[in-house]
Write an enzyme that holds these catalytic residues in place. Structure first.
Site, PDB file in Angstrom:
ATOM      1  N   LYS A 283       0.813  -1.217   0.000  1.00  0.00           N
ATOM      2  CA  LYS A 283       0.000   0.000   0.000  1.00  0.00           C
ATOM      3  C   LYS A 283       0.844   1.263   0.000  1.00  0.00           C
ATOM      4  O   LYS A 283       2.009   1.262   0.388  1.00  0.00           O
ATOM      5  CB  LYS A 283      -0.990  -0.028   1.173  1.00  0.00           C
TER       6      LYS A 283
ATOM      7  N   ARG B 240      -3.672  -9.925   5.031  1.00  0.00           N
ATOM      8  CA  ARG B 240      -4.057 -10.024   3.618  1.00  0.00           C
ATOM      9  C   ARG B 240      -2.872  -9.532   2.788  1.00  0.00           C
ATOM     10  O   ARG B 240      -2.517  -8.362   2.878  1.00  0.00           O
ATOM     11  CB  ARG B 240      -5.311  -9.166   3.389  1.00  0.00           C
TER      12      ARG B 240
HETATM   13  C1  8Y7 Z   1      -8.132  -4.486   1.891  1.00  0.00           C
HETATM   14  C2  8Y7 Z   1      -9.188  -5.265   1.414  1.00  0.00           C
HETATM   15  C3  8Y7 Z   1      -8.264  -4.209  -0.242  1.00  0.00           C
HETATM   16  C4  8Y7 Z   1      -7.861  -4.486   3.292  1.00  0.00           C
HETATM   17  C5  8Y7 Z   1      -9.696  -6.039   3.511  1.00  0.00           C
HETATM   18  C6  8Y7 Z   1      -5.336  -3.278  -1.797  1.00  0.00           C
HETATM   19  C7  8Y7 Z   1     -10.245  -5.696  -0.809  1.00  0.00           C
HETATM   20  C8  8Y7 Z   1      -6.617  -2.597  -1.790  1.00  0.00           C
HETATM   21  N1  8Y7 Z   1      -7.554  -3.834   0.836  1.00  0.00           N
HETATM   22  N2  8Y7 Z   1      -9.960  -6.049   2.209  1.00  0.00           N
HETATM   23  N3  8Y7 Z   1      -9.262  -5.076   0.077  1.00  0.00           N
HETATM   24  N4  8Y7 Z   1      -8.679  -5.292   4.048  1.00  0.00           N
HETATM   25  N5  8Y7 Z   1     -10.436  -6.782   4.350  1.00  0.00           N
HETATM   26  O1  8Y7 Z   1      -4.323  -2.530  -1.947  1.00  0.00           O
HETATM   27  O2  8Y7 Z   1      -6.988  -3.814   3.817  1.00  0.00           O
HETATM   28  O3  8Y7 Z   1      -5.229  -4.507  -1.679  1.00  0.00           O
HETATM   29  S1  8Y7 Z   1      -8.030  -3.660  -1.890  1.00  0.00           S
END
Ligand code: 8Y7
Length: 278
Positions: A204, A238
Protein backbone atom coordinates in the site's frame (compact mmCIF):
# COMPACT_ATOMS: atom_id res chain seq x y z
CA UNK A 1 -4.78 -14.57 3.28
CA UNK A 2 -3.50 -14.49 -0.29
CA UNK A 3 -4.90 -11.91 -2.70
CA UNK A 4 -6.34 -13.12 -6.01
CA UNK A 5 -7.42 -10.24 -8.22
CA UNK A 6 -9.74 -11.04 -11.10
CA UNK A 7 -9.49 -7.65 -12.77
CA UNK A 8 -8.56 -7.43 -16.44
CA UNK A 9 -5.34 -5.42 -16.51
CA UNK A 10 -4.14 -3.00 -19.12
CA UNK A 11 -1.18 -5.01 -20.39
CA UNK A 12 -3.04 -8.28 -20.75
CA UNK A 13 -5.88 -8.11 -23.23
CA UNK A 14 -7.02 -11.70 -23.00
CA UNK A 15 -10.56 -10.78 -22.04
CA UNK A 16 -12.62 -12.52 -19.41
CA UNK A 17 -11.45 -16.08 -20.09
CA UNK A 18 -7.77 -15.16 -20.09
CA UNK A 19 -8.22 -13.21 -16.88
CA UNK A 20 -9.92 -16.16 -15.16
CA UNK A 21 -7.24 -18.60 -16.32
CA UNK A 22 -4.51 -16.32 -14.97
CA UNK A 23 -6.33 -15.82 -11.67
CA UNK A 24 -6.82 -19.57 -11.18
CA UNK A 25 -3.14 -20.22 -11.85
CA UNK A 26 -2.30 -17.50 -9.33
CA UNK A 27 -4.65 -19.04 -6.74
CA UNK A 28 -2.95 -22.43 -7.16
CA UNK A 29 0.44 -20.81 -6.71
CA UNK A 30 -0.59 -19.01 -3.52
CA UNK A 31 -1.84 -22.28 -2.02
CA UNK A 32 1.48 -24.00 -2.75
CA UNK A 33 3.19 -20.98 -1.13
CA UNK A 34 1.26 -21.61 2.08
CA UNK A 35 -1.84 -19.41 1.96
CA UNK A 36 -4.43 -20.46 4.56
CA UNK A 37 -7.21 -18.45 2.90
CA UNK A 38 -7.64 -17.10 -0.64
CA UNK A 39 -9.38 -13.76 -1.13
CA UNK A 40 -10.93 -13.47 -4.59
CA UNK A 41 -12.01 -10.06 -5.81
CA UNK A 42 -13.39 -8.74 -9.09
CA UNK A 43 -14.00 -5.08 -8.36
CA UNK A 44 -11.07 -2.69 -8.16
CA UNK A 45 -11.20 -0.34 -5.18
CA UNK A 46 -8.74 2.05 -6.84
CA UNK A 47 -9.92 5.64 -7.12
CA UNK A 48 -11.40 6.20 -10.56
CA UNK A 49 -12.05 2.51 -11.26
CA UNK A 50 -15.29 2.00 -13.22
CA UNK A 51 -18.28 0.71 -11.27
CA UNK A 52 -19.18 -2.89 -12.02
CA UNK A 53 -22.70 -4.38 -12.16
CA UNK A 54 -23.45 -7.39 -9.98
CA UNK A 55 -23.74 -9.50 -13.16
CA UNK A 56 -20.30 -8.42 -14.43
CA UNK A 57 -18.70 -8.90 -11.03
CA UNK A 58 -20.24 -12.37 -10.62
CA UNK A 59 -19.14 -13.38 -14.12
CA UNK A 60 -15.56 -12.45 -13.22
CA UNK A 61 -15.42 -13.95 -9.77
CA UNK A 62 -17.51 -17.15 -9.85
CA UNK A 63 -15.41 -19.22 -12.30
CA UNK A 64 -12.31 -18.45 -10.22
CA UNK A 65 -14.22 -19.19 -7.02
CA UNK A 66 -15.22 -22.63 -8.32
CA UNK A 67 -11.60 -23.48 -9.07
CA UNK A 68 -10.39 -22.07 -5.73
CA UNK A 69 -12.97 -24.04 -3.72
CA UNK A 70 -11.68 -27.21 -5.46
CA UNK A 71 -8.18 -26.47 -4.06
CA UNK A 72 -9.45 -27.28 -0.58
CA UNK A 73 -8.49 -24.06 1.22
CA UNK A 74 -10.98 -21.65 2.77
CA UNK A 75 -12.07 -19.11 0.18
CA UNK A 76 -13.14 -15.55 0.78
CA UNK A 77 -14.93 -13.38 -1.78
CA UNK A 78 -14.16 -9.68 -1.75
CA UNK A 79 -17.47 -8.03 -2.58
CA UNK A 80 -20.00 -5.50 -1.26
CA UNK A 81 -22.92 -6.66 -3.41
CA UNK A 82 -25.59 -8.90 -1.84
CA UNK A 83 -26.29 -10.66 -5.18
CA UNK A 84 -22.61 -11.58 -5.53
CA UNK A 85 -22.43 -12.62 -1.85
CA UNK A 86 -25.41 -14.95 -2.24
CA UNK A 87 -24.12 -16.49 -5.46
CA UNK A 88 -20.65 -16.98 -3.99
CA UNK A 89 -21.89 -18.49 -0.72
CA UNK A 90 -24.24 -20.82 -2.63
CA UNK A 91 -21.22 -22.05 -4.61
CA UNK A 92 -19.06 -22.84 -1.63
CA UNK A 93 -17.33 -19.61 -0.60
CA UNK A 94 -16.49 -19.70 3.12
CA UNK A 95 -16.13 -16.01 3.88
CA UNK A 96 -17.32 -12.64 2.57
CA UNK A 97 -14.71 -9.89 2.75
CA UNK A 98 -16.65 -6.63 2.56
CA UNK A 99 -14.79 -3.31 2.50
CA UNK A 100 -18.22 -1.72 3.10
CA UNK A 101 -18.89 -3.87 6.20
CA UNK A 102 -22.31 -5.16 5.03
CA UNK A 103 -23.77 -1.66 4.67
CA UNK A 104 -25.37 -2.29 1.24
CA UNK A 105 -29.12 -2.91 1.51
CA UNK A 106 -29.65 -6.68 1.80
CA UNK A 107 -26.04 -7.49 2.67
CA UNK A 108 -26.66 -8.32 6.34
CA UNK A 109 -29.54 -10.59 5.29
CA UNK A 110 -27.40 -12.32 2.63
CA UNK A 111 -24.83 -13.25 5.29
CA UNK A 112 -27.41 -14.14 7.93
CA UNK A 113 -29.00 -16.65 5.52
CA UNK A 114 -25.79 -18.71 5.43
CA UNK A 115 -25.34 -20.02 8.94
CA UNK A 116 -21.73 -21.14 8.54
CA UNK A 117 -20.28 -18.30 6.49
CA UNK A 118 -17.67 -15.98 7.95
CA UNK A 119 -17.47 -12.27 7.29
CA UNK A 120 -14.82 -9.56 7.49
CA UNK A 121 -16.20 -6.15 8.45
CA UNK A 122 -13.78 -3.41 7.34
CA UNK A 123 -13.69 0.27 8.21
CA UNK A 124 -13.82 2.72 5.33
CA UNK A 125 -14.66 6.42 5.41
CA UNK A 126 -16.45 7.54 2.25
CA UNK A 127 -16.30 5.67 -1.05
CA UNK A 128 -13.15 4.51 -2.88
CA UNK A 129 -13.49 7.13 -5.66
CA UNK A 130 -13.38 10.10 -3.29
CA UNK A 131 -12.29 8.83 0.13
CA UNK A 132 -8.78 10.33 0.14
CA UNK A 133 -10.22 13.85 -0.22
CA UNK A 134 -11.99 13.63 3.13
CA UNK A 135 -9.39 11.84 5.24
CA UNK A 136 -10.09 13.68 8.49
CA UNK A 137 -10.55 12.22 11.95
CA UNK A 138 -10.33 13.51 15.50
CA UNK A 139 -8.85 10.35 16.96
CA UNK A 140 -8.61 7.87 14.09
CA UNK A 141 -8.34 4.80 16.32
CA UNK A 142 -11.40 5.77 18.36
CA UNK A 143 -13.35 6.55 15.16
CA UNK A 144 -12.45 3.21 13.60
CA UNK A 145 -13.25 1.37 16.83
CA UNK A 146 -16.64 3.10 17.12
CA UNK A 147 -17.50 2.27 13.51
CA UNK A 148 -16.48 -1.37 13.90
CA UNK A 149 -18.46 -1.60 17.14
CA UNK A 150 -21.53 -0.33 15.29
CA UNK A 151 -21.13 -2.75 12.40
CA UNK A 152 -20.47 -5.64 14.78
CA UNK A 153 -23.68 -4.78 16.64
CA UNK A 154 -25.63 -4.52 13.37
CA UNK A 155 -24.37 -7.92 12.23
CA UNK A 156 -25.20 -9.50 15.59
CA UNK A 157 -28.69 -7.95 15.50
CA UNK A 158 -29.20 -9.44 12.02
CA UNK A 159 -28.55 -12.89 13.45
CA UNK A 160 -24.87 -13.30 12.50
CA UNK A 161 -23.08 -14.99 15.40
CA UNK A 162 -20.06 -13.16 16.81
CA UNK A 163 -17.90 -16.25 16.13
CA UNK A 164 -18.41 -15.70 12.40
CA UNK A 165 -17.03 -12.15 12.39
CA UNK A 166 -13.55 -10.69 11.98
CA UNK A 167 -12.79 -6.96 12.03
CA UNK A 168 -10.42 -4.87 9.91
CA UNK A 169 -9.21 -1.26 10.39
CA UNK A 170 -9.11 -0.74 6.60
CA UNK A 171 -5.56 0.48 6.09
CA UNK A 172 -5.51 3.09 3.32
CA UNK A 173 -9.27 3.47 2.98
CA UNK A 174 -9.96 7.17 3.47
CA UNK A 175 -6.94 7.61 5.75
CA UNK A 176 -3.69 9.54 5.58
CA UNK A 177 -0.25 7.99 6.05
CA UNK A 178 -0.28 9.26 9.66
CA UNK A 179 -3.72 7.73 10.30
CA UNK A 180 -2.58 4.35 8.98
CA UNK A 181 0.51 4.25 11.18
CA UNK A 182 -1.46 5.47 14.19
CA UNK A 183 -3.78 2.49 13.61
CA UNK A 184 -0.75 0.19 13.58
CA UNK A 185 0.82 1.76 16.67
CA UNK A 186 -2.43 1.51 18.62
CA UNK A 187 -3.80 -1.62 16.96
CA UNK A 188 -4.17 -3.30 20.37
CA UNK A 189 -7.12 -0.99 21.07
CA UNK A 190 -9.05 -2.81 18.33
CA UNK A 191 -8.65 -6.18 20.07
CA UNK A 192 -11.06 -5.27 22.85
CA UNK A 193 -14.10 -6.52 20.91
CA UNK A 194 -12.83 -10.04 21.35
CA UNK A 195 -12.93 -10.68 17.61
CA UNK A 196 -9.90 -11.55 15.43
CA UNK A 197 -8.35 -8.72 13.43
CA UNK A 198 -7.61 -8.96 9.73
CA UNK A 199 -5.15 -6.34 8.45
CA UNK A 200 -3.95 -5.49 4.95
CA UNK A 201 -0.79 -3.45 4.41
CA UNK A 202 0.53 -5.31 1.37
CA UNK A 203 2.21 -2.91 -1.11
CA UNK A 204 0.00 0.00 0.00
CA UNK A 205 0.96 3.60 -0.66
CA UNK A 206 1.65 4.44 3.00
CA UNK A 207 4.60 2.05 2.77
CA UNK A 208 5.76 4.03 -0.26
CA UNK A 209 5.38 7.27 1.66
CA UNK A 210 7.86 6.08 4.30
CA UNK A 211 10.31 4.21 2.06
CA UNK A 212 10.09 6.27 -1.12
CA UNK A 213 9.47 3.11 -3.12
CA UNK A 214 6.98 2.23 -5.86
CA UNK A 215 4.52 -0.66 -5.37
CA UNK A 216 6.74 -3.26 -7.09
CA UNK A 217 9.58 -2.45 -4.69
CA UNK A 218 7.58 -2.60 -1.45
CA UNK A 219 8.10 -6.28 -0.55
CA UNK A 220 10.44 -5.61 2.39
CA UNK A 221 8.19 -2.84 3.69
CA UNK A 222 5.14 -5.08 3.29
CA UNK A 223 6.79 -7.88 5.27
CA UNK A 224 7.78 -5.50 8.05
CA UNK A 225 4.24 -4.11 8.24
CA UNK A 226 2.70 -7.59 8.22
CA UNK A 227 4.99 -8.70 11.07
CA UNK A 228 4.29 -5.54 13.04
CA UNK A 229 0.54 -6.03 12.65
CA UNK A 230 0.76 -9.69 13.73
CA UNK A 231 2.91 -8.87 16.74
CA UNK A 232 0.30 -6.26 17.69
CA UNK A 233 -2.39 -8.93 17.54
CA UNK A 234 -3.62 -9.36 13.94
CA UNK A 235 -4.69 -12.96 13.28
CA UNK A 236 -5.05 -12.72 9.49
CA UNK A 237 -2.82 -10.71 7.15
CA UNK A 238 -4.06 -10.02 3.62
CA UNK A 239 -1.01 -10.13 1.34
CA UNK A 240 0.15 -10.40 -2.27
CA UNK A 241 3.45 -12.10 -1.35
CA UNK A 242 2.42 -15.29 0.41
CA UNK A 243 5.70 -17.25 0.31
CA UNK A 244 7.76 -14.39 1.72
CA UNK A 245 5.17 -13.59 4.39
CA UNK A 246 4.95 -17.24 5.49
CA UNK A 247 8.76 -17.39 5.79
CA UNK A 248 8.86 -14.17 7.80
CA UNK A 249 6.13 -15.39 10.16
CA UNK A 250 7.85 -18.77 10.58
CA UNK A 251 11.05 -17.07 11.68
CA UNK A 252 9.19 -14.82 14.10
CA UNK A 253 7.40 -17.89 15.43
CA UNK A 254 10.69 -19.76 15.86
CA UNK A 255 12.06 -16.73 17.70
CA UNK A 256 9.13 -16.80 20.11
CA UNK A 257 7.84 -13.47 18.90
CA UNK A 258 4.37 -14.82 18.13
CA UNK A 259 3.64 -16.21 21.59
CA UNK A 260 0.34 -14.88 22.96
CA UNK A 261 2.23 -13.42 25.93
CA UNK A 262 4.08 -11.01 23.62
CA UNK A 263 0.87 -9.62 22.16
CA UNK A 264 0.00 -6.41 23.99
CA UNK A 265 -3.29 -6.52 25.80
CA UNK A 266 -5.86 -4.14 24.35
CA UNK A 267 -8.17 -1.69 26.04
CA UNK A 268 -10.60 -3.25 28.49
CA UNK A 269 -13.92 -4.74 27.43
CA UNK A 270 -15.81 -2.00 29.22
CA UNK A 271 -14.09 0.55 26.94
CA UNK A 272 -15.41 -1.36 23.94
CA UNK A 273 -18.89 -1.41 25.42
CA UNK A 274 -18.72 2.33 26.05
CA UNK A 275 -17.78 2.90 22.41
CA UNK A 276 -20.56 0.69 21.06
CA UNK A 277 -23.05 2.71 23.12
CA UNK A 278 -21.80 5.75 21.26
C1 8Y7 B 1 -8.13 -4.49 1.89
C2 8Y7 B 1 -9.19 -5.27 1.41
C3 8Y7 B 1 -8.26 -4.21 -0.24
C4 8Y7 B 1 -7.86 -4.49 3.29
C5 8Y7 B 1 -9.70 -6.04 3.51
C6 8Y7 B 1 -5.34 -3.28 -1.80
C7 8Y7 B 1 -10.24 -5.70 -0.81
C8 8Y7 B 1 -6.62 -2.60 -1.79
N1 8Y7 B 1 -7.55 -3.83 0.84
N2 8Y7 B 1 -9.96 -6.05 2.21
N3 8Y7 B 1 -9.26 -5.08 0.08
N4 8Y7 B 1 -8.68 -5.29 4.05
N5 8Y7 B 1 -10.44 -6.78 4.35
O1 8Y7 B 1 -4.32 -2.53 -1.95
O2 8Y7 B 1 -6.99 -3.81 3.82
O3 8Y7 B 1 -5.23 -4.51 -1.68
S1 8Y7 B 1 -8.03 -3.66 -1.89
Amino acid sequence: MGIVNVTPDSFYDGGRHGTAVQAIAHAERLVTEGADILDIGGESSRPGAAALSAEEEAARVLPVLDAAVALGVPVSVDTSKPDVMRAALDRGADVVNDIRALTAPGALEALAAHRDAGVCLMHMQGEPATMQRHARFGDVVRAVAAYLAGRLAAARAAGIAAERIVLDPGIGFGKTVEHNFELLARQAELLSFGRPLLVGWSRKSSLGAVTGRVAEDRLAASLAAALASVVRGARIVRVHDVAATVDALRIWGAAGLLEPATIPVGASDSDAQDRSRG
